[in-house]
Scaffold this motif. Structure first.
Motif, PDB file in Angstrom:
ATOM      1  N   ARG A   5       0.834  -1.217   0.000  1.00  0.00           N
ATOM      2  CA  ARG A   5       0.000   0.000   0.000  1.00  0.00           C
ATOM      3  C   ARG A   5       0.856   1.249   0.000  1.00  0.00           C
ATOM      4  O   ARG A   5       0.586   2.211  -0.714  1.00  0.00           O
ATOM      5  CB  ARG A   5      -0.920  -0.005   1.218  1.00  0.00           C
ATOM      6  CG  ARG A   5      -2.241  -0.699   0.978  1.00  0.00           C
ATOM      7  CD  ARG A   5      -3.279  -0.219   1.960  1.00  0.00           C
ATOM      8  NE  ARG A   5      -3.003  -0.669   3.301  1.00  0.00           N
ATOM      9  CZ  ARG A   5      -3.508  -1.760   3.852  1.00  0.00           C
ATOM     10  NH1 ARG A   5      -4.322  -2.501   3.175  1.00  0.00           N
ATOM     11  NH2 ARG A   5      -3.216  -2.095   5.085  1.00  0.00           N
ATOM     12  N   GLU A   6       1.886   1.226   0.820  1.00  0.00           N
ATOM     13  CA  GLU A   6       2.745   2.412   0.914  1.00  0.00           C
ATOM     14  C   GLU A   6       3.503   2.651  -0.389  1.00  0.00           C
ATOM     15  O   GLU A   6       3.593   3.768  -0.876  1.00  0.00           O
ATOM     16  CB  GLU A   6       3.739   2.234   2.062  1.00  0.00           C
ATOM     17  CG  GLU A   6       3.139   2.544   3.415  1.00  0.00           C
ATOM     18  CD  GLU A   6       4.194   2.644   4.489  1.00  0.00           C
ATOM     19  OE1 GLU A   6       5.391   2.673   4.136  1.00  0.00           O
ATOM     20  OE2 GLU A   6       3.837   2.692   5.672  1.00  0.00           O
ATOM     21  N   GLU A   7       4.034   1.587  -0.947  1.00  0.00           N
ATOM     22  CA  GLU A   7       4.859   1.744  -2.146  1.00  0.00           C
ATOM     23  C   GLU A   7       4.043   2.190  -3.355  1.00  0.00           C
ATOM     24  O   GLU A   7       4.503   2.974  -4.166  1.00  0.00           O
ATOM     25  CB  GLU A   7       5.568   0.424  -2.455  1.00  0.00           C
ATOM     26  CG  GLU A   7       6.701   0.136  -1.488  1.00  0.00           C
ATOM     27  CD  GLU A   7       7.395  -1.174  -1.798  1.00  0.00           C
ATOM     28  OE1 GLU A   7       8.412  -1.438  -1.159  1.00  0.00           O
ATOM     29  OE2 GLU A   7       6.919  -1.932  -2.662  1.00  0.00           O
ATOM     30  N   TRP A   8       2.833   1.692  -3.448  1.00  0.00           N
ATOM     31  CA  TRP A   8       2.025   1.995  -4.622  1.00  0.00           C
ATOM     32  C   TRP A   8       0.982   3.078  -4.359  1.00  0.00           C
ATOM     33  O   TRP A   8       0.150   3.352  -5.233  1.00  0.00           O
ATOM     34  CB  TRP A   8       1.330   0.728  -5.127  1.00  0.00           C
ATOM     35  CG  TRP A   8       2.256  -0.189  -5.853  1.00  0.00           C
ATOM     36  CD1 TRP A   8       2.917  -1.259  -5.342  1.00  0.00           C
ATOM     37  CD2 TRP A   8       2.659  -0.106  -7.222  1.00  0.00           C
ATOM     38  NE1 TRP A   8       3.695  -1.853  -6.299  1.00  0.00           N
ATOM     39  CE2 TRP A   8       3.551  -1.160  -7.467  1.00  0.00           C
ATOM     40  CE3 TRP A   8       2.346   0.761  -8.269  1.00  0.00           C
ATOM     41  CZ2 TRP A   8       4.146  -1.370  -8.702  1.00  0.00           C
ATOM     42  CZ3 TRP A   8       2.924   0.550  -9.508  1.00  0.00           C
ATOM     43  CH2 TRP A   8       3.818  -0.515  -9.708  1.00  0.00           C
ATOM     44  N   GLY A   9       0.995   3.626  -3.164  1.00  0.00           N
ATOM     45  CA  GLY A   9       0.047   4.696  -2.855  1.00  0.00           C
ATOM     46  C   GLY A   9      -1.391   4.241  -2.847  1.00  0.00           C
ATOM     47  O   GLY A   9      -2.293   4.957  -3.259  1.00  0.00           O
ATOM     48  N   VAL A  10      -1.585   3.013  -2.367  1.00  0.00           N
ATOM     49  CA  VAL A  10      -2.945   2.475  -2.320  1.00  0.00           C
ATOM     50  C   VAL A  10      -3.542   2.804  -0.951  1.00  0.00           C
ATOM     51  O   VAL A  10      -2.968   2.432   0.063  1.00  0.00           O
ATOM     52  CB  VAL A  10      -2.946   0.938  -2.524  1.00  0.00           C
ATOM     53  CG1 VAL A  10      -4.349   0.386  -2.479  1.00  0.00           C
ATOM     54  CG2 VAL A  10      -2.276   0.596  -3.836  1.00  0.00           C
ATOM     55  N   PRO A  11      -4.668   3.504  -0.909  1.00  0.00           N
ATOM     56  CA  PRO A  11      -5.276   3.782   0.395  1.00  0.00           C
ATOM     57  C   PRO A  11      -5.933   2.537   0.970  1.00  0.00           C
ATOM     58  O   PRO A  11      -6.377   1.664   0.217  1.00  0.00           O
ATOM     59  CB  PRO A  11      -6.328   4.849   0.073  1.00  0.00           C
ATOM     60  CG  PRO A  11      -6.661   4.622  -1.356  1.00  0.00           C
ATOM     61  CD  PRO A  11      -5.442   4.095  -2.016  1.00  0.00           C
ATOM     62  N   ASN A  12      -5.936   2.481   2.282  1.00  0.00           N
ATOM     63  CA  ASN A  12      -6.574   1.337   2.938  1.00  0.00           C
ATOM     64  C   ASN A  12      -8.081   1.540   2.915  1.00  0.00           C
ATOM     65  O   ASN A  12      -8.604   2.462   3.516  1.00  0.00           O
ATOM     66  CB  ASN A  12      -6.091   1.219   4.382  1.00  0.00           C
ATOM     67  CG  ASN A  12      -6.626  -0.024   5.062  1.00  0.00           C
ATOM     68  OD1 ASN A  12      -7.353  -0.797   4.439  1.00  0.00           O
ATOM     69  ND2 ASN A  12      -6.280  -0.228   6.307  1.00  0.00           N
ATOM     70  N   GLU A  13      -8.760   0.681   2.197  1.00  0.00           N
ATOM     71  CA  GLU A  13     -10.200   0.858   2.034  1.00  0.00           C
ATOM     72  C   GLU A  13     -10.995  -0.068   2.925  1.00  0.00           C
ATOM     73  O   GLU A  13     -12.213  -0.098   2.838  1.00  0.00           O
ATOM     74  CB  GLU A  13     -10.584   0.578   0.568  1.00  0.00           C
ATOM     75  CG  GLU A  13      -9.947   1.532  -0.397  1.00  0.00           C
ATOM     76  CD  GLU A  13     -10.093   1.066  -1.825  1.00  0.00           C
ATOM     77  OE1 GLU A  13     -10.075  -0.144  -2.058  1.00  0.00           O
ATOM     78  OE2 GLU A  13     -10.228   1.921  -2.710  1.00  0.00           O
ATOM     79  N   PHE A  14     -10.316  -0.831   3.740  1.00  0.00           N
ATOM     80  CA  PHE A  14     -11.022  -1.838   4.521  1.00  0.00           C
ATOM     81  C   PHE A  14     -11.327  -1.332   5.918  1.00  0.00           C
ATOM     82  O   PHE A  14     -10.507  -0.656   6.544  1.00  0.00           O
ATOM     83  CB  PHE A  14     -10.190  -3.118   4.625  1.00  0.00           C
ATOM     84  CG  PHE A  14      -9.968  -3.796   3.309  1.00  0.00           C
ATOM     85  CD1 PHE A  14     -11.027  -4.371   2.640  1.00  0.00           C
ATOM     86  CD2 PHE A  14      -8.714  -3.838   2.733  1.00  0.00           C
ATOM     87  CE1 PHE A  14     -10.824  -4.992   1.416  1.00  0.00           C
ATOM     88  CE2 PHE A  14      -8.510  -4.454   1.518  1.00  0.00           C
ATOM     89  CZ  PHE A  14      -9.571  -5.033   0.863  1.00  0.00           C
ATOM     90  N   THR A  15     -12.485  -1.694   6.386  1.00  0.00           N
ATOM     91  CA  THR A  15     -12.804  -1.443   7.781  1.00  0.00           C
ATOM     92  C   THR A  15     -12.095  -2.534   8.601  1.00  0.00           C
ATOM     93  O   THR A  15     -11.728  -3.581   8.055  1.00  0.00           O
ATOM     94  CB  THR A  15     -14.322  -1.533   8.022  1.00  0.00           C
ATOM     95  OG1 THR A  15     -14.743  -2.853   7.658  1.00  0.00           O
ATOM     96  CG2 THR A  15     -15.064  -0.510   7.191  1.00  0.00           C
ATOM     97  N   PRO A  16     -11.923  -2.299   9.888  1.00  0.00           N
ATOM     98  CA  PRO A  16     -11.279  -3.347  10.712  1.00  0.00           C
ATOM     99  C   PRO A  16     -12.010  -4.678  10.622  1.00  0.00           C
ATOM    100  O   PRO A  16     -11.389  -5.735  10.630  1.00  0.00           O
ATOM    101  CB  PRO A  16     -11.353  -2.762  12.123  1.00  0.00           C
ATOM    102  CG  PRO A  16     -11.418  -1.291  11.916  1.00  0.00           C
ATOM    103  CD  PRO A  16     -12.154  -1.074  10.652  1.00  0.00           C
ATOM    104  N   GLU A  17     -13.342  -4.625  10.504  1.00  0.00           N
ATOM    105  CA  GLU A  17     -14.108  -5.879  10.416  1.00  0.00           C
ATOM    106  C   GLU A  17     -13.778  -6.614   9.115  1.00  0.00           C
ATOM    107  O   GLU A  17     -13.621  -7.834   9.103  1.00  0.00           O
ATOM    108  CB  GLU A  17     -15.620  -5.585  10.453  1.00  0.00           C
ATOM    109  CG  GLU A  17     -16.145  -5.174  11.809  1.00  0.00           C
ATOM    110  CD  GLU A  17     -15.969  -3.688  12.063  1.00  0.00           C
ATOM    111  OE1 GLU A  17     -15.393  -2.999  11.186  1.00  0.00           O
ATOM    112  OE2 GLU A  17     -16.362  -3.212  13.135  1.00  0.00           O
ATOM    113  N   GLU A  18     -13.646  -5.859   8.038  1.00  0.00           N
ATOM    114  CA  GLU A  18     -13.328  -6.490   6.759  1.00  0.00           C
ATOM    115  C   GLU A  18     -11.923  -7.081   6.779  1.00  0.00           C
ATOM    116  O   GLU A  18     -11.681  -8.163   6.255  1.00  0.00           O
ATOM    117  CB  GLU A  18     -13.447  -5.474   5.626  1.00  0.00           C
ATOM    118  CG  GLU A  18     -14.879  -5.150   5.268  1.00  0.00           C
ATOM    119  CD  GLU A  18     -14.985  -4.014   4.267  1.00  0.00           C
ATOM    120  OE1 GLU A  18     -15.901  -4.039   3.462  1.00  0.00           O
ATOM    121  OE2 GLU A  18     -14.146  -3.096   4.312  1.00  0.00           O
ATOM    122  N   GLU A  19     -11.012  -6.339   7.387  1.00  0.00           N
ATOM    123  CA  GLU A  19      -9.640  -6.864   7.477  1.00  0.00           C
ATOM    124  C   GLU A  19      -9.614  -8.163   8.261  1.00  0.00           C
ATOM    125  O   GLU A  19      -8.908  -9.100   7.905  1.00  0.00           O
ATOM    126  CB  GLU A  19      -8.738  -5.820   8.134  1.00  0.00           C
ATOM    127  CG  GLU A  19      -8.343  -4.702   7.187  1.00  0.00           C
ATOM    128  CD  GLU A  19      -7.241  -3.843   7.747  1.00  0.00           C
ATOM    129  OE1 GLU A  19      -6.977  -3.940   8.968  1.00  0.00           O
ATOM    130  OE2 GLU A  19      -6.654  -3.066   6.983  1.00  0.00           O
TER     131      GLU A  19
END
Lengths: 783, 165
Positions: free
Chosen positions: B140-154
């Motif tokens: 995520r950090e390297e490709w600039g991907v935002p975290n779209e998951f809620t803690p429940e989804e993770e």
């Protein structure tokens, strides 16, 4: 400016006088209140334009996951109701309050329920809006508390037409009492002023009804949002970093705020109707309080109608960005950006730049912190290029990854999670030797996957230093027995089947073996469902269609209690490269399959059944179909007990009526080469009972069989056949069977061999059964 | 030497050798359909528009094709998934400057659009190499991907992955 304000106040005062018409206080016709309506209409027009724009954007993206959610469906439906209600409200006010068409016009439309419509529309739209607010409140409650629940996904899957019709009907249902109320009329008083006349009891009853509905709805909505806020606060304190990074969380927060703003508008309506109720109950219909309240009803009306688009525009950066083409969207966007002190360009430049990852990480952290400080000004403009790759490119990338890399990748974003599920079969699968359901170890049953140990190559290199060790190493199976940690006996069958299917999706298994599996309806249902990947897509987001089929699927059904159903066998046969049906029944009950199985059975390369009812035409057609389809293929039939049921005996011409059953132990391989079938029979004992039979299915006029086969063989086979035909019922012994060689027995349809005595009895049985099969084959071929 | 002009989406012209363009299935089809191989046809007067490829990306593609001139063109799509693809050093150096940015991904998309299988394979391999041995947050950090998951989804995904371990 002062002049405009003063004019507006004057018109508002006039409005207060006009509303007395509601309570049968007539006034002379008023000039149109320009300064009153100008700002209201301007605001209404701008809001309606914005609303239409947002509805259009939602409609365009209605297929996407975000905009197909329940909230946006209700937003869309609510938008239609809100716009319609405002237009209706303004027109109605112009007609019977400002009387733009004159007072006499009102008297001309005093029929056909038009006065009723001018009165009740307020309640109808109010209840429709309340209904939408209630549904959205409940939806927010579920979405925040149970984001993965089935209820939420069910809500999202409701068809919008269904929701629209329900919203359309709900207000009618709770306003049924209106139909029994005295009619509303436009009446002229003695002075000639025309106004709307409402029966005092109607006013009172409707005030009570409206107050009850809005108060109860507000209480319910308040409870929902209290619970939602509590949960959001917990999430906020639990994991701030994730909260700020999560786009999904921001979306949820945004639409929750929109829902909450609608709730506040409902509160204003509650306040209005509660105050009206108090005034009406105190018989103050004409009191100053009621007049003032009624002059302000436009506030809650407009609030209920227009709170949705404005709240969504303020809270959702995505919506601002998407509505940016409109002037209004640009204004709001720029204002929001100014307030947030956030530069979209900075972030875009950040991602586009070729700065080292470390610098980007630092900037990313700064931005995350900044967005955390901004609270509700949540930017959503990070350029996530990797998640926006076209699917064909993503597929190419996934081809270079294995299943373990995919597990990591699907944790990164929603899009990659989706792509990982879709292209799961495109990735490299780990090799496995065998999957066995169930492996019995010390009485316990397990799902076993025998796979190559990941350390095999290193281990091999280490061990290969000495020649003796290398040989030793080859003797030991260099596999890692992988054992599941739960016992099959204690586990749910569907879980085990899903587990097996899951492993098959991850490993390229040479053999998939089902051992001692009770094949019942549950097994068939579960496995068929899992195989087609329907349930797994939902539960595990896996696609279970195998990209590489296992070479052998070995079904060892030791306890068949019911007939295996057709779809199961078909998917079974189609899913493997070399399907074998290996069905053993410990009971006396034979393995029975219906006639429709003939095409399915023909899909199997090998049919291994200990008790199978054969003899009907369909089994022959199955074998023939198989052989014809795969010209060079073969079918291995190991049938240890063949039962001719009396009702089908007459179909097999070669079997006399006094033969009840025959049985043999051995293996029959039917092959098709060019246009000839070969029956290759091997007994389980091997050498002494080896017999090769070949025959032709060509039309007799085109066949010259004697010229095709060695003369010696023909002579022998002819001799046997004729001998048997000439002496039916006589004892026949075959010695040194392996010396006979190929025998042409195509015409030996009436052979009867007594199988009771002699060392050749087993061969006789084989001979008989093969002759029976071949006779049927030939009969089938001729027909 | 026959030159064929390619026109990018931003109206930049790139005269390219005919021989190079054989690596691109899309352009090859266009050339055949437009009869640009005929001696009677003036190929230089008939530029090929590529509205889906920007000028800078097309320049990179041509640069790559020039280096790989004469390489066997991969055909079909049935190669073994498990075959290990090694990115040559030159290609690795070629992709590296644009790695983690939009340019590399645009190059990949262009390779897919132009049907240059070798470029697509190597480019995808280079991208896939950046995923290997990394954790989700690192990617995520390297490709600039935002975290779209809620803690429940993770948590749900974590449980999903536990099936394999």
């Amino acid at each position: 400016m002062n002049h405009v304000i003063l004019s507006f106040i004057r018109d508002l005062t006039i409005s207060r006088r006009i509303v007395r018409l509601w309570s049968m206080e007539f006034t002379q016709s008023m000039p149109f209140r320009v300064s009153y309506w100008a700002p209201l209409c301007t605001f209404a027009l701008v809001s309606i334009a914005l609303y239409v724009r947002l509805l259009f954007l939602i409609y365009k993206r209605r297929r996407t996951q975000q905009y197909s959610s329940f909230f946006y469906k209700m937003f869309f439906i609510g938008g239609l109701f809100d716009i319609l209600s405002v237009i209706w409200y303004i027109l109605a006010q112009w007609v019977y309050v400002d009387q733009i068409f004159g007072s006499s016009f009102l008297l001309t439309i005093n029929y056909d329920n038009i006065p009723n419509m001018c009165y009740y529309y307020v309640y109808y739209f109010l209840y429709a809006q309340i209904f939408i607010i209630l549904l959205v409140s409940a939806n927010r409650l579920v979405a925040i508390h149970f984001p993965l629940s089935r209820l939420l996904s069910s809500c999202d899957s409701f068809p919008i037409l269904f929701l629209f019709l329900f919203t359309l009907l709900f207000p009618i249902l709770i306003t049924l009492h209106f139909f029994w109320q005295p009619p509303i009329e436009f009446r002229a008083n003695a002075a000639g002023a025309v106004g709307r006349w409402v029966h005092p009891d109607t006013t009172k009853a409707n005030a009570i009804h409206a107050m009850c509905v809005v108060v109860l709805s507000t209480i319910f909505s308040a409870l929902c949002y209290l619970s939602v806020m509590r949960k959001l606060a917990q999430l906020n304190s639990k994991n701030k970093t994730d909260r700020n990074h999560s786009r999904k969380w921001r979306q949820e927060l945004s639409i929750t705020i929109v829902g909450f703003a609608t709730f506040l508008a409902l509160c204003s309506a509650t306040a209005y109707f509660s105050a009206s109720y108090v005034a009406v109950m105190n018989n103050n219909n004409n009191s100053t309080l009621l007049e003032t309240l009624r002059s302000l009803n436009i506030i809650h009306y407009f609030a209920m109608a227009f709170v949705n688009p404005w709240a969504l525009l303020v809270t959702s950066a995505t919506m601002r960005k998407r509505s940016n083409n409109s002037l209004l969207g640009s204004i709001v966007d720029s204002a929001a950006r100014k307030n947030a002190s956030y530069s979209a360009n900075a972030d875009e430049a950040l991602v586009n730049s070729h700065a080292p990852p470390s610098d980007r990480r630092k900037l990313s952290r700064d931005n995350s912190q900044r967005s955390h400080d901004l609270h509700l000004q949540l930017p959503d403009i990070v350029k996530d290029y990797i998640s926006r790759l076209p699917e064909d490119c993503a597929r190419e990338i996934f081809k270079c990854l294995n299943i373990h890399h995919l597990d990591v990748l699907k944790c990164t974003s929603q899009r990659l999670h989706y792509l990982s599920s879709v292209f799961r079969n495109s990735v490299q699968k780990a090799n496995a030797i065998e999957l066995e359901v169930f492996k019995t170890i010390n009485g316990d049953r397990f799902v076993d996957l025998v796979r190559e140990a990941p350390f095999l190559s290193e281990c091999f290199m280490h061990e290969s230093s000495g020649a003796s060790q290398m040989i030793e190493y080859d003797r030991v199976k260099p596999y890692d027995l992988w054992m599941l940690d739960y016992k099959a006996s204690n586990a749910d069958m569907s879980l085990i089947i899903r587990r097996a299917a899951f492993l098959m999706s991850r490993y390229r298994c040479d053999v998939v073996r089902f051992t001692s599996v009770l094949i019942d309806d549950n097994f068939v249902t579960e496995f068929s469902r899992v195989w087609q990947g329907k349930s797994m897509k939902r539960l595990l987001m896996l696609n279970l269609l195998l990209s590489a089929k296992p070479t052998v699927l070995h079904l060892d059904a030791r306890a068949i209690i019911k007939e295996i159903d057709e779809p199961f066998l078909r998917s079974y046969a189609q899913a493997v490269t070399g399907p074998q049906l290996f069905a053993r029944s410990p009971t006396k009950k034979p393995f029975t399959v219906s006639e429709s199985f003939s095409t399915i059975l023909s899909s199997f390369d090998s049919l291994v059944m200990d008790r199978l009812q054969v003899g009907a035409d369909w089994i022959m057609s199955a074998i023939l179909n198989r052989l014809k389809r795969r010209r060079s293929g073969s079918i291995s039939c190991a049938i240890t007990s063949v039962i001719y049921r009396p009702e089908i005996v007459d179909r097999v011409e070669s079997v006399d009526s006094d033969v009840e059953y025959v049985s043999f132990e051995g293996r029959c391989v039917l092959r098709l080469k060019d246009t000839e079938f070969y029956a290759d029979i091997k007994t389980t004992e091997g050498k002494p009972c080896r017999l090769h039979v070949n025959f032709s299915i060509r039309a007799k006029e085109n066949v010259t069989p004697r010229q095709e086969a060695p003369i010696s063989d023909i002579d022998v086979s002819d001799a046997i056949a004729h001998r048997c035909a000439e002496y039916p019922g006589k004892d026949t012994q075959f010695c040194n069977v392996h010396d006979i060689g190929p025998a042409r027995i195509g015409f030996a349809r009436s052979i009867k061999v007594d199988t009771s005595t002699g060392s050749g009895s087993r061969v006789s049985k084989i001979f008989l059964i093969i002759s029976t099969i071949i006779a049927s084959l030939m009969r089938y071929a001729n027909t | 030497m026959v030159l064929i002009t390619l026109v990018s989406s931003d109206e930049q012209n790139f005269p390219v050798e005919r021989e190079l363009l054989k690596q691109s299935g899309t352009i090859e089809t266009l050339i055949v359909n437009m009869n640009l191989d005929d001696e009677d046809t003036d190929a230089a007067a008939m530029p090929i528009p590529l509205p889906n490829v920007k000028g800078d990306v097309l320049e990179k593609v041509i640069q790559w094709m020039e280096h790989h001139k004469g390489d066997p063109v991969k055909e079909g799509d049935n190669e073994d998934n498990n075959a290990e693809i090694v990115v040559p050093q030159w290609d690795d150096d070629f992709f590296k400057p644009a790695m983690y940015g939009s340019k590399h991904l645009e190059l990949t998309v262009a390779a897919s659009y132009l049907d240059i299988k070798n470029l697509l394979t190597l480019s995808c391999k280079a991208i896939s190499n950046t995923f290997k041995g990394k954790t989700g947050p690192q990617i995520r950090e390297e490709w600039g991907v935002p975290n779209e998951f809620t803690p429940e989804e993770e948590e749900a995904i974590r449980k999903e992955n536990e099936w394999s371990e």
